[in-house]
Motif scaffolding. Structure first.
Motif, PDB file in Angstrom:
ATOM      1  N   UNK A   1     -29.870  78.119 -38.282  1.00 37.79           N
ATOM      2  CA  UNK A   1     -29.323  77.596 -39.543  1.00 37.79           C
ATOM      3  C   UNK A   1     -27.988  76.895 -39.300  1.00 37.79           C
ATOM      4  N   UNK A   2     -27.565  76.032 -40.229  1.00 38.21           N
ATOM      5  CA  UNK A   2     -26.269  75.354 -40.087  1.00 38.21           C
ATOM      6  C   UNK A   2     -25.085  76.331 -40.070  1.00 38.21           C
ATOM      7  N   UNK A   3     -23.991  75.840 -39.549  1.00 38.72           N
ATOM      8  CA  UNK A   3     -22.767  76.627 -39.344  1.00 38.72           C
ATOM      9  C   UNK A   3     -22.290  77.363 -40.604  1.00 38.72           C
ATOM     10  N   UNK A   4     -22.306  76.691 -41.764  1.00 39.39           N
ATOM     11  CA  UNK A   4     -21.808  77.342 -42.980  1.00 39.39           C
ATOM     12  C   UNK A   4     -22.560  78.634 -43.248  1.00 39.39           C
ATOM     13  N   UNK A   5     -23.863  78.611 -43.085  1.00 42.96           N
ATOM     14  CA  UNK A   5     -24.692  79.788 -43.361  1.00 42.96           C
ATOM     15  C   UNK A   5     -24.446  80.892 -42.332  1.00 42.96           C
TER      16      UNK A   5
END
Length: 128
Positions: A82-86
């Motif tokens: 998943x992307x960094x924010x998640x």
């Protein structure tokens, strides 16, 4: 309203029901149907901190949808999935992680449920 008596404001996306609306009679005006929908919804199984965290996820997910997580999880690193924010979002204490999983299930937030379960799965895969 949550079980710790915290009031939390949320603006749902248009078209996303928060509760099952009452069944209107065929000749009822739309305004009468909208007035019957409660303005406050009890969320007895989720405390305020967890509900705020879940709403934070929903707001980000609306702006930047998380890609679908495949099962089984193919990596021990959540950052590969998943992307960094998640990844940063779900980097919480174990108690909060399990509370978020339960809240996601109770509130029917499948993407958050998938993220929480993926976090647990990555942790289990990393064990010797």
């Amino acid at each position: 309203i949550c079980d710790d008596d915290g009031n939390i404001g949320a603006s749902p996306q248009p078209g996303t029901p928060l509760a099952t609306p009452p069944t209107p009679s065929p000749d009822a005006p739309v305004s009468a149907c909208l007035e019957a929908v409660p303005q406050e919804l009890p969320v007895p199984c989720v405390d305020g901190a967890v509900l705020r965290k879940a709403l934070e996820f929903c707001a980000e997910h609306a702006r930047n949808p998380m890609p679908a997580i495949t099962n089984p999880v193919g990596s021990v690193k959540l950052a590969d999935i998943v992307p960094e924010w998640y990844v940063k979002y779900i980097d919480v204490e174990t108690e909060m992680l399990y509370a978020l999983i339960l809240a996601a299930n109770f509130l029917d937030i499948p993407a958050l449920l998938d993220l929480g379960c993926a976090k647990v799965a990555c942790g289990l895969k990393a064990l010797p």
